[in-house]
Design an enzyme around this catalytic site. Structure first.
Site, PDB file in Angstrom:
ATOM      1  N   ASN A  82       0.861  -1.192   0.000  1.00 18.33           N
ATOM      2  CA  ASN A  82       0.000   0.000   0.000  1.00 18.33           C
ATOM      3  C   ASN A  82       0.894   1.238   0.000  1.00 18.33           C
ATOM      4  O   ASN A  82       2.093   1.125   0.245  1.00 18.33           O
ATOM      5  CB  ASN A  82      -0.954  -0.049   1.204  1.00 18.33           C
ATOM      6  CG  ASN A  82      -0.209   0.047   2.523  1.00 18.33           C
ATOM      7  OD1 ASN A  82       0.346   1.086   2.853  1.00 18.33           O
ATOM      8  ND2 ASN A  82      -0.169  -1.063   3.259  1.00 18.33           N
TER       9      ASN A  82
ATOM     10  N   ASP B 118      -4.254  -6.239   4.762  1.00 21.03           N
ATOM     11  CA  ASP B 118      -5.431  -6.991   5.209  1.00 21.03           C
ATOM     12  C   ASP B 118      -5.417  -8.421   4.709  1.00 21.03           C
ATOM     13  O   ASP B 118      -6.049  -9.299   5.285  1.00 21.03           O
ATOM     14  CB  ASP B 118      -6.710  -6.296   4.722  1.00 21.03           C
ATOM     15  CG  ASP B 118      -6.875  -4.950   5.402  1.00 21.03           C
ATOM     16  OD1 ASP B 118      -6.709  -4.896   6.631  1.00 21.03           O
ATOM     17  OD2 ASP B 118      -7.118  -3.952   4.701  1.00 21.03           O
TER      18      ASP B 118
ATOM     19  N   ASP C  20      -5.321  -9.458  12.814  1.00 23.87           N
ATOM     20  CA  ASP C  20      -5.322  -8.048  13.214  1.00 23.87           C
ATOM     21  C   ASP C  20      -4.355  -7.869  14.390  1.00 23.87           C
ATOM     22  O   ASP C  20      -4.616  -8.336  15.500  1.00 23.87           O
ATOM     23  CB  ASP C  20      -6.751  -7.638  13.601  1.00 23.87           C
ATOM     24  CG  ASP C  20      -6.872  -6.137  13.691  1.00 23.87           C
ATOM     25  OD1 ASP C  20      -6.034  -5.508  14.367  1.00 23.87           O
ATOM     26  OD2 ASP C  20      -7.788  -5.582  13.061  1.00 23.87           O
TER      27      ASP C  20
ATOM     28  N   PHE D 124      -5.014   3.711  14.347  1.00 22.48           N
ATOM     29  CA  PHE D 124      -5.364   4.675  13.307  1.00 22.48           C
ATOM     30  C   PHE D 124      -6.439   4.057  12.432  1.00 22.48           C
ATOM     31  O   PHE D 124      -6.473   2.831  12.272  1.00 22.48           O
ATOM     32  CB  PHE D 124      -4.139   5.013  12.445  1.00 22.48           C
ATOM     33  CG  PHE D 124      -3.379   6.201  12.968  1.00 22.48           C
ATOM     34  CD1 PHE D 124      -2.596   6.099  14.101  1.00 22.48           C
ATOM     35  CD2 PHE D 124      -3.473   7.427  12.328  1.00 22.48           C
ATOM     36  CE1 PHE D 124      -1.918   7.198  14.589  1.00 22.48           C
ATOM     37  CE2 PHE D 124      -2.806   8.534  12.811  1.00 22.48           C
ATOM     38  CZ  PHE D 124      -2.016   8.430  13.950  1.00 22.48           C
TER      39      PHE D 124
ATOM     40  N   LYS E 221     -14.331   0.658  15.041  1.00 22.56           N
ATOM     41  CA  LYS E 221     -13.004   0.014  15.198  1.00 22.56           C
ATOM     42  C   LYS E 221     -12.457   0.176  16.605  1.00 22.56           C
ATOM     43  O   LYS E 221     -11.817  -0.728  17.147  1.00 22.56           O
ATOM     44  CB  LYS E 221     -12.008   0.623  14.206  1.00 22.56           C
ATOM     45  CG  LYS E 221     -12.137   0.026  12.827  1.00 22.56           C
ATOM     46  CD  LYS E 221     -11.163   0.624  11.860  1.00 22.56           C
ATOM     47  CE  LYS E 221     -11.647   0.316  10.454  1.00 22.56           C
ATOM     48  NZ  LYS E 221     -10.868   0.918   9.412  1.00 22.56           N
TER      49      LYS E 221
ATOM     50  N   LYS F 116     -11.724  -3.404  18.141  1.00 24.59           N
ATOM     51  CA  LYS F 116     -10.313  -3.768  18.311  1.00 24.59           C
ATOM     52  C   LYS F 116      -9.844  -3.606  19.752  1.00 24.59           C
ATOM     53  O   LYS F 116      -8.710  -3.948  20.070  1.00 24.59           O
ATOM     54  CB  LYS F 116      -9.447  -2.921  17.378  1.00 24.59           C
ATOM     55  CG  LYS F 116      -9.707  -3.187  15.897  1.00 24.59           C
ATOM     56  CD  LYS F 116      -8.798  -2.372  14.998  1.00 24.59           C
ATOM     57  CE  LYS F 116      -9.177  -2.546  13.538  1.00 24.59           C
ATOM     58  NZ  LYS F 116      -8.076  -3.081  12.730  1.00 24.59           N
TER      59      LYS F 116
END
Ligand code: C5P
Length: 407
Positions: A212, A284, A311, A329, A343, A347
């Site tokens: 990315n 991901d 994750d 983030f 999230k 998370k």
């Protein structure tokens, strides 16, 4: 830096030429810059050079003793400065400062001011390593007013290879900006902050990967901001441009490539950290297959079989102690706040910075960012577009307030 008042003291060293770039960059960014040169500095560089770059007369000891100033110049400048930068700092000026001596404009102005002072020593390695010089350096740094831009190692002007090179402008500039944002606070002293940055690469052969466009700039800014506020910092980074990493010599760097490496290293360092900031853009999905040899074009699969990547931040949340703070983030397009709220919960984070990656001057690769900070108590702070370094400081203050509010 608009309107910030920065005073430079130039000592007698060849590194004085590098300070020209800094003075020029700061003046262009809207800061008010004043420069004073010691007598020996003028053997290397002229007051006219700095006067031209700073758009203001540069001062020497002749001005100090001149009857033309209706108020003593050292008092006038000492009161005026928000930040004093002494670069290059010579062994001689260091010795004088550590004893509180005042025999020229520069040393008198240091004593006549109360603002933070950033010191950038530059000298030959043997000089720097002398017991007397080290004693003076350590003595001076006991005073929290003085901030160190430690000299680096490399080839020196005397052709010697060793420690003594003045910190580069790329390192000094963010330090100057930090001290101006914070007024020189060291509120993170004693804290170990573990930060991840950059975009992971999931290789399916030695030269091909899924990745990315993250450059790591946001994580680097958080690492610098934390360092400048006194923290001990570890930066776990996916591949990042070497010139972005070069100014980070006081930060422990742990390079990784894949999300699997990052997962392993973050777990390994977790228990030593007080705060963990997961600013890396972790992949991901990863290819299920890996070829140790470069695949010939004819053997490349048309469809690449993929599997999800665990994750990391959610795992860290499950492993961390209650006294540790975990910050994530959420880079989003479109509505960037609602998914971030989800999230934060899903998370198990203490706080999250939601930032849009589809707006101009924000997100991947940009030097500026726009974000909303959220925490578990419902605090919701919008940070309008600003430099990534300023955003980093605001995030650290936001996290610090979690500690104070909720404990
Ligand atoms: O779910 P999403 O990728 O948008 O979440 C972003 C946050 O989660 C970031 O803090 C990122 O570092 C972290 N993350 C992670 N492990 C992953 C994916 C994302 O720790 N596999």
């Amino acid at each position: 830096m608009q309107g910030k008042r920065i005073l430079f003291g130039i000592g007698g060293g060849i590194a004085a030429y590098k300070v020209c770039h800094l003075v020029s960059a700061l003046a262009k960014s809207g800061a008010e810059v004043r420069v004073m040169l010691t007598k020996s500095a003028q053997s290397f560089i002229t007051p006219l050079t700095f006067a031209t770059l700073s758009r203001h007369a540069a001062y020497t000891d002749d001005d100090f003793w001149s009857p033309a100033h209706h108020r003593p110049l050292h008092i006038e400048l000492g009161e005026w400065a928000e930040l004093f930068v002494i670069a290059p700092l010579t062994a001689n000026t260091l010795a004088k400062l550590s004893y509180g001596m005042a025999d020229n404009l520069l040393t008198n102005t240091v004593l006549a001011s109360i603002c933070p002072v950033l010191l950038a020593p530059a000298m030959n390695t043997d000089m720097w390593e002398q017991q007397s010089v080290q004693r003076n350096w350590n003595q001076l740094l006991l005073d929290s007013r003085y901030h160190a831009a430690n000299p680096g190692a490399g080839i020196l002007a005397c052709d010697r290879v060793g420690t003594g090179r003045m910190a580069e402008p790329e390192e000094l500039l963010p330090h100057i900006q930090s001290l101006l944002y914070t007024g020189g606070t060291r509120d993170l002293t004693g804290k170990h902050i573990l930060i991840s940055a950059g975009g992971t690469r999931e290789h399916f052969d030695p030269v091909r990967f899924i990745g990315n466009p993250s450059t790591g700039k946001m994580g680097i800014a958080i690492a610098q901001a934390a360092l400048h506020r006194g923290a001990n910092v570890t930066l776990v980074h996916a591949p990042i441009d070497a010139h972005l990493l070069a100014p980070l010599k006081s930060i422990r760097l742990v390079p990784v490539t894949s999300s699997a490496d990052m997962r392993h290293v973050m777990r390994e360092h977790l228990l030593d950290a007080d705060w963990i900031v997961m600013s890396a853009a972790v992949g991901d999905v990863q290819p299920t297959l890996y070829s140790a040899e470069k695949l010939p074009k004819k053997d490349l699969p048309i469809a690449l079989p993929l599997e999800p990547i665990p994750d990391i931040v959610a795992e860290l949340a499950a492993l961390k102690r209650p006294d540790q703070r975990l910050i994530g983030f959420a880079a989003q397009t479109g509505d960037f706040v609602t998914p971030a709220i989800a999230k934060l919960e899903r998370k198990g984070l203490d706080a999250i910075a939601a930032n849009p990656v589809d707006q101009p001057n924000s997100g991947f690769g940009s030097d500026t960012n726009h974000a909303v900070f959220l925490d578990r108590t419902g605090r919701h702070v919008e940070i309008p577009s600003c430099s990534k370094l300023e955003m980093a400081h605001r995030l650290l203050s936001f996290v610090d307030a979690i500690d104070n509010v909720n404990r």
